[in-house]
Motif scaffolding. Structure first.
Motif, PDB file in Angstrom:
ATOM      1  N   ARG A   1     -30.045  -1.091   0.926  1.00 61.81           N
ATOM      2  CA  ARG A   1     -29.142  -0.374   0.028  1.00 61.81           C
ATOM      3  C   ARG A   1     -29.742   0.993  -0.267  1.00 61.81           C
TER       4      ARG A   1
ATOM      5  N   GLN B   1     -22.544  10.076   5.118  1.00 57.94           N
ATOM      6  CA  GLN B   1     -21.599   8.985   4.875  1.00 57.94           C
ATOM      7  C   GLN B   1     -21.070   8.426   6.176  1.00 57.94           C
TER       8      GLN B   1
ATOM      9  N   PHE C   1     -23.727   6.363   7.800  1.00 64.76           N
ATOM     10  CA  PHE C   1     -23.929   5.098   7.103  1.00 64.76           C
ATOM     11  C   PHE C   1     -22.784   4.142   7.392  1.00 64.76           C
ATOM     12  N   LYS C   2     -21.586   4.713   7.521  1.00 66.95           N
ATOM     13  CA  LYS C   2     -20.429   3.875   7.773  1.00 66.95           C
ATOM     14  C   LYS C   2     -20.568   3.193   9.132  1.00 66.95           C
TER      15      LYS C   2
ATOM     16  N   ASN D   1     -23.211   0.401   8.846  1.00 63.86           N
ATOM     17  CA  ASN D   1     -23.064  -0.539   7.736  1.00 63.86           C
ATOM     18  C   ASN D   1     -24.222  -0.487   6.748  1.00 63.86           C
ATOM     19  N   VAL D   2     -24.673   0.711   6.455  1.00 65.79           N
ATOM     20  CA  VAL D   2     -25.684   0.865   5.413  1.00 65.79           C
ATOM     21  C   VAL D   2     -24.921   0.999   4.094  1.00 65.79           C
ATOM     22  N   SER D   3     -25.083   0.032   3.218  1.00 66.83           N
ATOM     23  CA  SER D   3     -24.293   0.134   1.990  1.00 66.83           C
ATOM     24  C   SER D   3     -24.983   1.096   1.030  1.00 66.83           C
ATOM     25  N   TYR D   4     -24.193   1.951   0.420  1.00 68.15           N
ATOM     26  CA  TYR D   4     -24.786   2.985  -0.419  1.00 68.15           C
ATOM     27  C   TYR D   4     -23.997   3.165  -1.701  1.00 68.15           C
ATOM     28  N   THR D   5     -24.639   3.818  -2.642  1.00 69.52           N
ATOM     29  CA  THR D   5     -23.969   4.244  -3.864  1.00 69.52           C
ATOM     30  C   THR D   5     -24.132   5.752  -3.933  1.00 69.52           C
ATOM     31  N   LEU D   6     -23.021   6.439  -4.087  1.00 73.35           N
ATOM     32  CA  LEU D   6     -23.078   7.897  -4.083  1.00 73.35           C
ATOM     33  C   LEU D   6     -22.774   8.423  -5.474  1.00 73.35           C
TER      34      LEU D   6
ATOM     35  N   PRO E   1     -22.753  12.061  -7.626  1.00 76.20           N
ATOM     36  CA  PRO E   1     -23.005  13.494  -7.668  1.00 76.20           C
ATOM     37  C   PRO E   1     -23.785  13.876  -8.929  1.00 76.20           C
TER      38      PRO E   1
ATOM     39  N   GLN F   1     -14.911  14.576  -5.367  1.00 72.81           N
ATOM     40  CA  GLN F   1     -14.212  13.640  -4.479  1.00 72.81           C
ATOM     41  C   GLN F   1     -13.182  14.384  -3.637  1.00 72.81           C
TER      42      GLN F   1
ATOM     43  N   LEU G   1     -14.888  16.272  -0.807  1.00 71.70           N
ATOM     44  CA  LEU G   1     -15.213  15.450   0.363  1.00 71.70           C
ATOM     45  C   LEU G   1     -13.980  15.287   1.240  1.00 71.70           C
ATOM     46  N   ALA G   2     -12.820  15.128   0.592  1.00 73.34           N
ATOM     47  CA  ALA G   2     -11.587  14.964   1.367  1.00 73.34           C
ATOM     48  C   ALA G   2     -11.194  16.272   2.054  1.00 73.34           C
TER      49      ALA G   2
END
Lengths: 529, 195
Positions: free
Chosen positions: A18, A37, A40-41, A44-49, A51, A373, A376-377
């Motif tokens: 994690r 990101q 990680f995707k 499959n590295v699970s993360y908490t982002l 800012p 957010q 990022l989009a």
């Protein structure tokens, strides 16, 4: 400690664990985050982002999320502060720092594996370990020796120690004197994506936007920015037949967002060209019309949306501006930038996305975290327009207009006060501009606008009630990006005793109580004179 | 005619290949009765045929009708069994009451046994590599990705994952989490999936 191999010592260590991802609110960090990101995707590295906006937020975010976390990746934050001292982590937590802010804190550099710096910048002159750290063991056995010889030896040792301390202070002063930016973190991330064979167009595009941000915000010298772009072009993947989008490095007109604006508006609000037109004067307005006449573009065409302009005029715009600019003593109206070509959708310029992201993270109504957010989009490369990008561009246009209005008002009302070695201006609270130009990014745009003549300029904008933001732009910012104000602010604050908060990661931005601003500026003048 | 009822039964079952019909008790009883009567008639005739061999053909026709009935009944039960098996995978160990009504008592008993067997099998899976079993019914098709990216829409507080990790769900933080963990939170509107 620096990492030798970005794949084995950084990325492979993270696999299967994690990860806590702490990302600073700036364009480069958001681009880096986008690349990480996607990596990680895939794995499959699970993360908490989360800012973070400043040192206090960094500490809060770490405290809230450190449960069961062994690996923390910091993007554009934490390199310039002593992480272990500030965050007080457990022994087995490892920090990977990918920070373009320089100079790096020496405690991080010489950390024993807990803090690992992902990229080593060769431009940094980091002092040697022995020159700045020293064991104080010998002091303890001073007493044990006695007699004349012992005394002499002690005196000798003390003198040696004093000389060493002096040298250390000089070294540290030289090292921390200027704050500046190194290679964009996103370029390092592109490198990483390339090493793990996942360097697609999206990654290169994010890297390109970060490189364009450093060029547009003058945080990196032009020559260095060109080298970064060169590194990026080497990682361009082969043509994508699937979606048809591709990134290319091209010569483009140096006008912000002109593809969504009208040509005249873009010219008026371009931070690169408009200051030289001196539009706050009557002569300036004439000069702009003259310039347009020289390029052969009728006013009517220049005032309508660029995308509805005559095709012939659009095609010849680059050459026409280039030939007309020297006549009006304008700087080069072209620059080399990355463009994203997409099928059935308009081309995007990296510089435009930079402004859109700035507009999102310093939006006048949107909270910063929500803007993050959206930002990022906004970096997505899919065909078509997305809402986030549209929102960002609209906000950026308003902010650029506000910055321009602010600069013009300051100049025409002679509100740019000269205070010895620098000038300063103050954004008045309650004005229409103050709601837009309130963060360091747009205040920086306004300050650079006023500093275009080559002088150092300080800008101050109202912050939360009772306090204000102060930002410094170094002299000749176009060529010399090292900022002396970081260290100067710190010294001036200790001298005049103002309760300055040095929370921003960019040390040339500080907040202080509005009541103490005048006193602080006096101290700063005295210091720099 | 012989075996007419059983064909009706099969046709009825075949009309609905996906879902399960109520257990047709009535018709089955009629068929079994028919079989009994056939058997009785055969017994009588078989005893009589010792002397009279002209009845042999009749006995044989009845006997094949009997066998046909038996085969068709078994086919009916077997197809129901296959359907009940899929019920276990779709609904889990506990059947909703309306589905439960469709099964006969024997079928329900079989269902419970199957369910227990499956559960103990799933518990035993992967013990050698440190897992406490795998829920096979969770992903019947291979999932496109095990993890999804979610954006937290509200301050929720701490969430403990199955593997013991604790994460703090705070507004505007992004997480990359196992799909199975997020689904309820997404339904509650606390998390939003980012595509």
């Amino acid at each position: 400690m620096f990492i030798e191999d970005i794949k084995n010592d950084f990325y492979n260590v993270l696999l299967g664990n994690r990860v806590l991802l702490l990302v600073h609110y700036d364009v480069d960090a958001i681009c880096t985050c986008k690349i990480l990101q996607s990596l990680f995707k895939c794995d499959n590295v699970s993360y908490t982002l989360v800012p973070v906006g400043g040192i206090a937020e960094l500490r809060q975010a770490y405290d809230e999320n450190n449960e069961e976390i062994k690996y923390v990746v910091l993007v554009n934050c934490g390199g310039t502060i002593d992480l272990v001292d500030i965050l007080q982590p457990e022994e087995d937590v490892v920090f990977f720092v990918l920070d373009a802010h320089k100079p790096t804190d020496v405690c991080n550099v010489y950390s024993d594996g807990q803090v690992r710096l992902v990229y080593k910048d060769d431009e940094e002159n980091i002092p040697n370990f022995d020159d700045i750290f020293r064991d104080d063991e010998d002091e303890e056995n001073e007493e044990s020796e006695s007699g004349r010889e012992g005394l002499e030896a002690m005196v000798e040792r003390r003198r040696e120690r004093r000389a060493w301390e002096e040298r250390r202070n000089t070294l540290m002063f030289n090292y921390t004197q200027f704050s500046y930016y190194g290679k964009p973190s996103a370029c390092v991330a592109v490198e990483l994506a390339w090493r793990v064979s996942r360097c697609g167009w999206a990654a290169v595009w994010a890297g390109a936007v970060a490189a364009a941000a450093q060029a547009a915000l003058h945080t990196r010298a032009p020559a260095a920015a060109l080298l970064d772009a060169d590194h990026l072009t080497r990682h361009l993947p082969p043509e994508h037949t699937h979606t048809g989008s591709r990134v290319s490095l091209e010569k483009d007109v140096n006008l912000p967002l002109y593809r969504r604006w009208s040509l005249e508006a873009a010219l008026r609000h371009s931070p690169a060209l408009a200051p030289a037109l001196r539009l706050h004067t009557v002569a300036g307005q004439t000069r702009l019309r003259q310039l347009l006449a020289d390029t052969g573009i009728p006013l009517q065409q220049a005032r309508q949306a660029y995308r509805s302009m005559d095709v012939e005029l659009r095609r010849s715009l680059l050459t026409a501006l280039q030939s007309a600019a020297p006549k009006h003593k304008l700087p080069d109206p072209t620059h080399t930038t990355f463009l994203l070509h997409r099928v059935h959708s308009p081309t995007l310029a990296a510089t435009d996305i930079v402004y859109a992201i700035m507009g999102l993270i310093e939006h006048e109504t949107l909270p910063r975290a929500e803007g993050f957010q959206h930002a990022l989009a906004a970096l997505d490369t899919e065909a078509g327009d997305n809402d986030s990008r549209r929102l960002g561009c609209a906000s950026a246009q308003r902010a650029l207009e506000a910055a321009a209005r602010l600069a013009h008002a300051t100049l025409s009302a002679r509100q740019l006060h000269l205070a010895g070695p620098f000038s300063y201006f103050i954004v008045q609270e309650g004005t229409a501009e103050a709601s837009l130009v309130r963060g360091p990014l747009w205040l920086g745009v306004a300050a650079r606008w006023l500093a275009a003549g080559g002088a150092a300029v300080l800008g101050s904008a109202p912050g939360p009630p009772g306090s204000c933001l102060l930002l410094g732009v170094p002299p000749r910012y176009q060529h010399e990006t090292r900022n002396l104000f970081g260290a100067a602010f710190e010294q001036a604050a200790t001298k005049c005793g103002a309760s300055v908060s040095l929370d921003y990661l960019d040390s040339s931005v500080i907040t202080l109580p509005t009541a103490q601003r005048a006193q602080f500026l006096d101290a700063l003048t005295a210091l720099l004179a | 005619m012989f075996a007419e009822k059983v064909i009706e039964l099969l046709k009825e079952a075949e009309r609905n290949p996906v879902t399960i019909d109520p257990f047709n008790d009535d018709k089955i009883r009629q068929i079994v009765e028919e079989m009994h009567s056939l058997f009785r008639m055969n017994m009588n005739d078989a005893n009589a045929t010792m002397e009279n061999k002209t009845l042999w053909t009749t006995v044989q026709v009845r006997h094949s009708a009997l066998e046909r009935n038996k085969r068709c009944l078994l086919a009916y039960l077997y197809s129901r069994m296959a359907k009940i098996k899929t019920l276990r995978w779709e609904f889990g160990a506990i059947l909703p009451p309306d589905v439960r009504e469709l099964l006969s008592d024997d079928e329900y008993e079989w269902f419970s046994k199957y369910s227990t067997n499956l559960a103990s099998y799933m518990r035993s899976l992967g013990q050698d590599i440190g897992y406490n079993g795998i829920d096979l019914t969770e992903n019947l098709k291979p999932p496109k990705s095990l993890y999804i990216e979610v954006l937290c829409m509200a301050d929720y507080g701490k969430l403990e994952l199955e593997d013991g990790d604790v994460i703090l769900l705070k507004k505007n933080s992004r997480h990359f989490l196992p799909t199975s963990e997020c689904q309820t939170l997404i339904r509650q509107g606390i998390l939003k999936q980012i595509t």
